[in-house]
Scaffold this motif. Structure first.
Motif, short mmCIF file in Angstrom:
data_model
loop_
_atom_site.label_atom_id
_atom_site.label_comp_id
_atom_site.label_asym_id
_atom_site.label_seq_id
_atom_site.Cartn_x
_atom_site.Cartn_y
_atom_site.Cartn_z
N SER A 1 0.83 -1.19 0.00
CA SER A 1 0.00 0.00 0.00
C SER A 1 0.87 1.25 0.00
O SER A 1 1.87 1.32 0.72
CB SER A 1 -0.89 -0.01 1.24
N GLY A 53 -2.48 4.36 -3.70
CA GLY A 53 -3.06 3.07 -4.07
C GLY A 53 -2.16 1.91 -3.67
O GLY A 53 -1.78 1.78 -2.51
N LYS A 71 -6.68 4.59 -4.60
CA LYS A 71 -7.08 5.38 -3.42
C LYS A 71 -7.28 6.85 -3.76
O LYS A 71 -7.90 7.58 -2.99
CB LYS A 71 -6.01 5.26 -2.32
N ARG A 72 -6.71 7.29 -4.87
CA ARG A 72 -6.80 8.70 -5.29
C ARG A 72 -7.11 8.76 -6.78
O ARG A 72 -6.32 9.24 -7.58
CB ARG A 72 -5.49 9.44 -5.01
#
Length: 135
Positions: free
Chosen positions: A104, A108, A128-129
């Motif tokens: 992680s 991401g 994640k973004r």
């Protein structure tokens, strides 16, 4: 044009990797998903495509380079993929060992491999973004 504008960084040209055997290197990177854009065996050069960009990964055969394990830490180039964990599974299925399981990061996930000469390539996503990801 000002001196500041003349010296501005505009983007990547090619990332150069020294390799000991051009044919072996091209085969490794093709298994990792890199299409060959250009190959000139008599000069010991191959350019691999990265996405839709013109710059890519330039493999250059160098005399005296032998297979080696990458030192830690070593220079790396990370390339964006849609899903790094899926890329990790595809790499493993192609017989390419991962340096570590996908890990992680702030944006991401990332997975890294090393070619036989110790050049490290990471594949990272923006799960994640997603607003920062390429479209």
């Amino acid at each position: 044009m000002s001196a500041d504008q003349s010296a501005e960084l505009l983007g990547f040209d090619n990332v150069l990797f020294p390799v000991g055997d051009l044919g072996e290197a091209v085969g490794f990177y093709e298994r990792a998903g890199f299409p060959v854009s250009f190959r000139l065996d008599e000069l010991g050069l191959a350019i691999l495509k990265v996405g839709k960009e013109t710059p890519g990964v330039l493999l250059r055969r160098e005399d005296g380079i032998t297979p080696r394990t990458p030192p830690w830490p070593s220079p790396r180039v990370w390339l964006e993929v849609r899903d790094a964990r899926a890329k990790g599974r595809a790499l493993a299925d192609a017989g390419i060992p991962l340096l570590a399981p996908p890990f992680s990061v702030a944006t991401g996930w990332t997975v890294e491999i090393a070619d036989p000469w110790g050049n490290v390539v990471g594949f990272t996503d923006y799960l994640k973004r997603p607003e920062l990801a390429r479209t």
